[in-house]
Design a protein around this motif. Sequence first.
Motif, PDB file in Angstrom:
ATOM      1  N   VAL A  99    -111.212  70.635  18.157  1.00 41.65           N
ATOM      2  CA  VAL A  99    -111.751  70.044  19.377  1.00 41.65           C
ATOM      3  C   VAL A  99    -111.009  70.607  20.576  1.00 41.65           C
ATOM      4  CG1 VAL A  99    -112.277  67.894  20.585  1.00 41.65           C
ATOM      5  CG2 VAL A  99    -112.152  67.914  18.074  1.00 41.65           C
ATOM      6  N   ASN A 100    -111.757  71.182  21.514  1.00 41.51           N
ATOM      7  CA  ASN A 100    -111.135  71.695  22.746  1.00 41.51           C
ATOM      8  C   ASN A 100    -109.911  72.562  22.431  1.00 41.51           C
ATOM      9  OD1 ASN A 100    -113.008  70.346  24.374  1.00 41.51           O
ATOM     10  ND2 ASN A 100    -111.742  68.494  24.462  1.00 41.51           N
ATOM     11  N   LEU A 101    -110.099  73.500  21.513  1.00 47.44           N
ATOM     12  CA  LEU A 101    -109.076  74.481  21.134  1.00 47.44           C
ATOM     13  C   LEU A 101    -107.856  73.845  20.474  1.00 47.44           C
ATOM     14  CD1 LEU A 101    -109.161  76.846  24.269  1.00 47.44           C
ATOM     15  CD2 LEU A 101    -110.476  77.000  22.147  1.00 47.44           C
ATOM     16  N   THR A 102    -107.981  72.630  19.972  1.00 49.94           N
ATOM     17  CA  THR A 102    -106.877  71.923  19.309  1.00 49.94           C
ATOM     18  C   THR A 102    -107.301  71.528  17.900  1.00 49.94           C
ATOM     19  OG1 THR A 102    -106.106  71.055  21.435  1.00 49.94           O
ATOM     20  CG2 THR A 102    -105.321  69.947  19.450  1.00 49.94           C
ATOM     21  N   HIS A 103    -106.379  71.733  16.956  1.00 49.65           N
ATOM     22  CA  HIS A 103    -106.634  71.314  15.575  1.00 49.65           C
ATOM     23  C   HIS A 103    -106.101  69.902  15.377  1.00 49.65           C
ATOM     24  CE1 HIS A 103    -107.862  75.272  14.071  1.00 49.65           C
ATOM     25  NE2 HIS A 103    -106.962  75.761  14.904  1.00 49.65           N
ATOM     26  N   TYR A 104    -106.924  69.065  14.782  1.00 53.83           N
ATOM     27  CA  TYR A 104    -106.524  67.701  14.447  1.00 53.83           C
ATOM     28  C   TYR A 104    -106.626  67.519  12.941  1.00 53.83           C
ATOM     29  CZ  TYR A 104    -106.938  66.623  19.411  1.00 53.83           C
ATOM     30  OH  TYR A 104    -106.781  66.606  20.776  1.00 53.83           O
ATOM     31  N   TRP A 105    -105.695  66.716  12.391  1.00 55.74           N
ATOM     32  CA  TRP A 105    -105.638  66.482  10.951  1.00 55.74           C
ATOM     33  C   TRP A 105    -105.540  64.998  10.657  1.00 55.74           C
ATOM     34  CZ3 TRP A 105    -106.312  70.649   7.884  1.00 55.74           C
ATOM     35  CH2 TRP A 105    -106.078  71.911   8.442  1.00 55.74           C
ATOM     36  N   GLY A 106    -106.177  64.604   9.557  1.00 56.95           N
ATOM     37  CA  GLY A 106    -105.980  63.260   9.061  1.00 56.95           C
ATOM     38  C   GLY A 106    -104.673  63.170   8.305  1.00 56.95           C
ATOM     39  N   GLN A 107    -104.389  61.993   7.791  1.00 50.47           N
ATOM     40  CA  GLN A 107    -103.118  61.764   7.117  1.00 50.47           C
ATOM     41  C   GLN A 107    -103.120  62.291   5.681  1.00 50.47           C
ATOM     42  OE1 GLN A 107    -105.458  59.505   7.465  1.00 50.47           O
ATOM     43  NE2 GLN A 107    -105.583  58.311   5.566  1.00 50.47           N
ATOM     44  N   GLY A 108    -104.291  62.592   5.161  1.00 52.77           N
ATOM     45  CA  GLY A 108    -104.415  63.108   3.809  1.00 52.77           C
ATOM     46  C   GLY A 108    -104.686  62.010   2.801  1.00 52.77           C
ATOM     47  N   THR A 109    -105.447  62.357   1.779  1.00 48.78           N
ATOM     48  CA  THR A 109    -105.718  61.423   0.696  1.00 48.78           C
ATOM     49  C   THR A 109    -105.565  62.175  -0.631  1.00 48.78           C
ATOM     50  OG1 THR A 109    -107.322  59.813  -0.196  1.00 48.78           O
ATOM     51  CG2 THR A 109    -108.243  61.836   0.746  1.00 48.78           C
ATOM     52  N   GLN A 110    -104.859  61.566  -1.559  1.00 45.69           N
ATOM     53  CA  GLN A 110    -104.542  62.217  -2.828  1.00 45.69           C
ATOM     54  C   GLN A 110    -105.730  62.144  -3.776  1.00 45.69           C
ATOM     55  OE1 GLN A 110    -101.530  63.800  -3.938  1.00 45.69           O
ATOM     56  NE2 GLN A 110    -102.855  64.398  -5.653  1.00 45.69           N
ATOM     57  N   VAL A 111    -106.053  63.285  -4.356  1.00 49.40           N
ATOM     58  CA  VAL A 111    -107.048  63.356  -5.429  1.00 49.40           C
ATOM     59  C   VAL A 111    -106.344  63.914  -6.662  1.00 49.40           C
ATOM     60  CG1 VAL A 111    -109.140  64.496  -6.235  1.00 49.40           C
ATOM     61  CG2 VAL A 111    -109.018  63.626  -3.887  1.00 49.40           C
ATOM     62  N   THR A 112    -106.371  63.154  -7.736  1.00 46.84           N
ATOM     63  CA  THR A 112    -105.737  63.578  -8.981  1.00 46.84           C
ATOM     64  C   THR A 112    -106.784  63.579 -10.088  1.00 46.84           C
ATOM     65  OG1 THR A 112    -103.619  62.633  -8.314  1.00 46.84           O
ATOM     66  CG2 THR A 112    -103.901  63.127 -10.653  1.00 46.84           C
ATOM     67  N   VAL A 113    -106.937  64.731 -10.730  1.00 42.81           N
ATOM     68  CA  VAL A 113    -107.901  64.873 -11.815  1.00 42.81           C
ATOM     69  C   VAL A 113    -107.114  65.080 -13.108  1.00 42.81           C
ATOM     70  CG1 VAL A 113    -109.918  66.081 -12.669  1.00 42.81           C
ATOM     71  CG2 VAL A 113    -109.501  65.936 -10.195  1.00 42.81           C
ATOM     72  N   SER A 114    -107.152  64.076 -13.956  1.00 41.31           N
ATOM     73  CA  SER A 114    -106.338  64.126 -15.171  1.00 41.31           C
ATOM     74  C   SER A 114    -106.916  63.190 -16.218  1.00 41.31           C
ATOM     75  CB  SER A 114    -104.900  63.716 -14.842  1.00 41.31           C
ATOM     76  OG  SER A 114    -104.121  63.640 -16.018  1.00 41.31           O
ATOM     77  N   SER A 115    -106.749  63.578 -17.458  1.00 42.66           N
ATOM     78  CA  SER A 115    -107.187  62.706 -18.549  1.00 42.66           C
ATOM     79  C   SER A 115    -106.015  61.847 -19.042  1.00 42.66           C
ATOM     80  CB  SER A 115    -107.749  63.558 -19.694  1.00 42.66           C
ATOM     81  OG  SER A 115    -106.807  64.523 -20.111  1.00 42.66           O
TER      82      SER A 115
END
Length: 115
Positions: A99-115
């Motif tokens: 946005v307006n030449l600026t990068h913004y990031w969320g806080q992140g969310t963990q995705v774990t794929v495992s049996s």
Amino acid sequence: QVQLVESGGGLVQPGGSLRLSCAASGTTSNIYAMGWFSQAPGKQRELVATFTSGGSTVYVDSVKGRFTISRDNAKNTVYLQMNNLKPEDTAVYYCHAFVNLTHYWGQGTQVTVSS
């Protein structure tokens, strides 16, 4: 300023599905691009899928046919539907907006794929 809040991560078995959501607030009228990146342990953050400024979508090759990015403009929300998940999809997923030449990031969310 733009704030991004993600939700929807978790633990899933191989072959399972998850849907991530990212709600944007603040100065959202000038969002140039918006999408998802992932960062696995010990690796660099990389693009997963994004909407471009023209409204088209871009996917990394490894998720084509399995992940779908979509959006609800009325809610300023972007989604990532992840199907047929694989252990190598395990990572922290970050919402991103340019946005307006600026990068913004969320806080992140963990995705774990495992049996």
